[in-house]
Design a protein around this motif. Structure first.
Motif, mmCIF file in Angstrom:
data_model
loop_
_atom_site.group_PDB
_atom_site.id
_atom_site.type_symbol
_atom_site.label_atom_id
_atom_site.label_comp_id
_atom_site.label_asym_id
_atom_site.label_seq_id
_atom_site.Cartn_x
_atom_site.Cartn_y
_atom_site.Cartn_z
ATOM 1 N N GLU A 1 -73.018 -28.378 -11.473
ATOM 2 C CA GLU A 1 -73.218 -27.038 -12.016
ATOM 3 C C GLU A 1 -74.467 -27.056 -12.883
ATOM 4 O O GLU A 1 -74.804 -28.081 -13.471
ATOM 5 C CB GLU A 1 -72.016 -26.620 -12.872
ATOM 6 N N PRO A 2 -75.156 -25.906 -13.018
ATOM 7 C CA PRO A 2 -76.328 -25.864 -13.902
ATOM 8 C C PRO A 2 -75.972 -26.311 -15.318
ATOM 9 O O PRO A 2 -74.876 -26.039 -15.813
ATOM 10 C CB PRO A 2 -76.741 -24.395 -13.871
ATOM 11 N N CYS A 3 -76.893 -27.019 -15.944
ATOM 12 C CA CYS A 3 -76.702 -27.461 -17.319
ATOM 13 C C CYS A 3 -76.768 -26.229 -18.230
ATOM 14 O O CYS A 3 -77.602 -25.355 -18.036
ATOM 15 C CB CYS A 3 -77.785 -28.466 -17.701
ATOM 16 N N THR A 4 -75.901 -26.167 -19.207
ATOM 17 C CA THR A 4 -75.819 -24.992 -20.076
ATOM 18 C C THR A 4 -76.460 -25.276 -21.428
ATOM 19 O O THR A 4 -76.932 -26.377 -21.692
ATOM 20 C CB THR A 4 -74.351 -24.599 -20.292
ATOM 21 N N ASP A 5 -76.426 -24.285 -22.286
ATOM 22 C CA ASP A 5 -76.975 -24.445 -23.633
ATOM 23 C C ASP A 5 -76.148 -25.392 -24.492
ATOM 24 O O ASP A 5 -76.630 -25.917 -25.484
ATOM 25 C CB ASP A 5 -77.063 -23.088 -24.338
ATOM 26 N N ASN A 6 -74.890 -25.587 -24.158
ATOM 27 C CA ASN A 6 -74.022 -26.476 -24.933
ATOM 28 C C ASN A 6 -73.503 -27.620 -24.063
ATOM 29 O O ASN A 6 -72.308 -27.820 -23.918
ATOM 30 C CB ASN A 6 -72.831 -25.696 -25.505
ATOM 31 N N PRO A 7 -74.394 -28.382 -23.463
ATOM 32 C CA PRO A 7 -73.947 -29.441 -22.553
ATOM 33 C C PRO A 7 -73.661 -30.729 -23.310
ATOM 34 O O PRO A 7 -73.799 -30.827 -24.515
ATOM 35 C CB PRO A 7 -75.157 -29.630 -21.657
ATOM 36 N N GLU A 8 -73.329 -31.700 -22.515
ATOM 37 C CA GLU A 8 -73.217 -33.036 -23.056
ATOM 38 C C GLU A 8 -74.617 -33.518 -23.429
ATOM 39 O O GLU A 8 -75.601 -32.812 -23.235
ATOM 40 C CB GLU A 8 -72.573 -33.945 -22.017
ATOM 41 N N PHE A 9 -74.699 -34.713 -23.915
ATOM 42 C CA PHE A 9 -75.953 -35.268 -24.416
ATOM 43 C C PHE A 9 -77.062 -35.275 -23.357
ATOM 44 O O PHE A 9 -78.190 -34.907 -23.623
ATOM 45 C CB PHE A 9 -75.677 -36.690 -24.917
ATOM 46 N N LEU A 10 -76.737 -35.692 -22.130
ATOM 47 C CA LEU A 10 -77.700 -35.725 -21.024
ATOM 48 C C LEU A 10 -77.093 -35.018 -19.814
ATOM 49 O O LEU A 10 -75.913 -35.179 -19.523
ATOM 50 C CB LEU A 10 -78.046 -37.166 -20.645
ATOM 51 N N ARG B 1 -78.366 -33.386 -15.689
ATOM 52 C CA ARG B 1 -79.366 -33.021 -14.674
ATOM 53 C C ARG B 1 -78.675 -32.243 -13.566
ATOM 54 O O ARG B 1 -77.595 -32.611 -13.121
ATOM 55 C CB ARG B 1 -80.016 -34.264 -14.054
ATOM 56 N N PHE B 2 -79.335 -31.180 -13.114
ATOM 57 C CA PHE B 2 -78.831 -30.365 -12.012
ATOM 58 C C PHE B 2 -80.011 -29.943 -11.156
ATOM 59 O O PHE B 2 -81.070 -29.599 -11.679
ATOM 60 C CB PHE B 2 -78.117 -29.114 -12.550
ATOM 61 N N GLU B 3 -79.827 -29.972 -9.826
ATOM 62 C CA GLU B 3 -80.869 -29.487 -8.917
ATOM 63 C C GLU B 3 -80.204 -28.914 -7.676
ATOM 64 O O GLU B 3 -79.307 -29.526 -7.109
ATOM 65 C CB GLU B 3 -81.818 -30.619 -8.537
ATOM 66 N N ARG B 4 -80.686 -27.723 -7.265
ATOM 67 C CA ARG B 4 -80.148 -27.055 -6.077
ATOM 68 C C ARG B 4 -81.303 -26.520 -5.243
ATOM 69 O O ARG B 4 -82.210 -25.859 -5.750
ATOM 70 C CB ARG B 4 -79.242 -25.901 -6.492
ATOM 71 N N TYR B 5 -81.264 -26.811 -3.940
ATOM 72 C CA TYR B 5 -82.192 -26.223 -2.968
ATOM 73 C C TYR B 5 -81.407 -25.274 -2.083
ATOM 74 O O TYR B 5 -80.289 -25.577 -1.666
ATOM 75 C CB TYR B 5 -82.795 -27.297 -2.052
ATOM 76 N N THR B 6 -82.016 -24.137 -1.764
ATOM 77 C CA THR B 6 -81.469 -23.235 -0.764
ATOM 78 C C THR B 6 -82.565 -22.993 0.269
ATOM 79 O O THR B 6 -83.682 -22.610 -0.085
ATOM 80 C CB THR B 6 -81.015 -21.899 -1.392
ATOM 81 N N PHE B 7 -82.260 -23.269 1.543
ATOM 82 C CA PHE B 7 -83.203 -23.104 2.652
ATOM 83 C C PHE B 7 -82.671 -22.006 3.567
ATOM 84 O O PHE B 7 -81.506 -22.033 3.966
ATOM 85 C CB PHE B 7 -83.336 -24.405 3.443
ATOM 86 N N ASP B 8 -83.544 -21.030 3.897
ATOM 87 C CA ASP B 8 -83.119 -19.926 4.750
ATOM 88 C C ASP B 8 -84.327 -19.312 5.459
ATOM 89 O O ASP B 8 -85.236 -18.799 4.803
ATOM 90 C CB ASP B 8 -82.404 -18.856 3.913
ATOM 91 N N SER B 9 -84.354 -19.376 6.766
ATOM 92 C CA SER B 9 -85.359 -18.709 7.610
ATOM 93 C C SER B 9 -86.795 -18.974 7.172
ATOM 94 O O SER B 9 -87.596 -18.058 7.045
ATOM 95 C CB SER B 9 -85.108 -17.202 7.629
ATOM 96 N N ASN C 1 -87.886 -19.979 4.280
ATOM 97 C CA ASN C 1 -88.090 -19.834 2.835
ATOM 98 C C ASN C 1 -87.134 -20.765 2.096
ATOM 99 O O ASN C 1 -86.050 -21.069 2.587
ATOM 100 C CB ASN C 1 -87.837 -18.403 2.383
ATOM 101 N N PHE C 2 -87.553 -21.199 0.904
ATOM 102 C CA PHE C 2 -86.673 -22.022 0.086
ATOM 103 C C PHE C 2 -86.744 -21.567 -1.366
ATOM 104 O O PHE C 2 -87.704 -20.935 -1.796
ATOM 105 C CB PHE C 2 -87.044 -23.512 0.190
ATOM 106 N N SER C 3 -85.698 -21.900 -2.103
ATOM 107 C CA SER C 3 -85.703 -21.749 -3.557
ATOM 108 C C SER C 3 -85.145 -23.043 -4.135
ATOM 109 O O SER C 3 -84.307 -23.705 -3.510
ATOM 110 C CB SER C 3 -84.885 -20.539 -4.005
ATOM 111 N N ARG C 4 -85.648 -23.391 -5.296
ATOM 112 C CA ARG C 4 -85.220 -24.613 -5.972
ATOM 113 C C ARG C 4 -84.903 -24.259 -7.422
ATOM 114 O O ARG C 4 -85.731 -23.671 -8.114
ATOM 115 C CB ARG C 4 -86.328 -25.653 -5.923
ATOM 116 N N SER C 5 -83.701 -24.581 -7.851
ATOM 117 C CA SER C 5 -83.276 -24.360 -9.237
ATOM 118 C C SER C 5 -83.004 -25.716 -9.857
ATOM 119 O O SER C 5 -82.313 -26.545 -9.263
ATOM 120 C CB SER C 5 -81.993 -23.535 -9.294
ATOM 121 N N ARG C 6 -83.569 -25.924 -11.030
ATOM 122 C CA ARG C 6 -83.336 -27.168 -11.757
ATOM 123 C C ARG C 6 -83.000 -26.835 -13.196
ATOM 124 O O ARG C 6 -83.566 -25.909 -13.775
ATOM 125 C CB ARG C 6 -84.581 -28.058 -11.750
ATOM 126 N N SER C 7 -82.093 -27.601 -13.755
ATOM 127 C CA SER C 7 -81.843 -27.509 -15.183
ATOM 128 C C SER C 7 -81.514 -28.909 -15.667
ATOM 129 O O SER C 7 -81.005 -29.735 -14.918
ATOM 130 C CB SER C 7 -80.722 -26.519 -15.508
#
Length: 155
Positions: A60-69, A71-79, A81-87
């Motif tokens: 899940e995306p890292c939030t404002d009140n996460p644990e000490f460390l 990492r999150f990364e998500r790729y979405t591929f479609d037709s 095009n792609f999007s990449r979300s990292r936190s």
């Protein structure tokens, strides 16, 4: 066997072979992929090498009140095009980044391109492999010389 049967079998076999051509992207590639682990190999400094590691990686995306460390990364591929979300969170400092662009597949090579303004375009290439529901992307890090292998699970 008569000629009609022979030609019918030949025609059916030819159609089957053509329809199974690997020139088209694998339909199982498109969709959403979440990072599960990373690995570093063949680094210029061998102390940088690491085994497959999933420490601090979140589904899940890292939030404002996460644990000490975190990492999150998500790729979405479609037709094409792609999007990449990292936190991530490092020492209680949250960081979130999103990018979008186009992708193209050629065999096992995946090219991702992002427009950087009206005339600039930045592209990067990775070697891609799909094993079951796992996407494996392999890149070379220029600053360390490491071969980075990142594992993603299809959602």
């Amino acid at each position: 066997m008569d000629y009609k049967s022979f030609y019918a079998i030949f025609f059916f076999s030819s159609c089957l072979l053509i329809s199974c051509s690997k020139d088209e992207p694998d339909a199982s590639f498109e969709g959403t992929w979440i990072m599960q682990a990373t690995e570093l190999r063949n680094c210029d400094d061998s102390s940088d090498n690491s085994a497959k590691n999933s420490d601090f990686i979140s589904n899940e995306p890292c939030t404002d009140n996460p644990e000490f460390l975190c990492r999150f990364e998500r790729y979405t591929f479609d037709s094409g095009n792609f999007s990449r979300s990292r936190s991530s969170v490092l020492l209680a400092i949250p960081i979130s980044l999103s990018t979008a662009g186009t992708f193209s597949l050629s065999g096992s090579s995946l090219e991702l391109c992002v427009d950087e303004g009206p005339v600039a375009r930045e592209c990067s290439t990775a070697t891609m492999e799909i094993v079951g529901n796992t996407l494996i992307l392999t890149t070379k890090e220029s600053n360390t010389g490491c071969t980075k292998i990142t594992f993603y699970l299809k959602q």
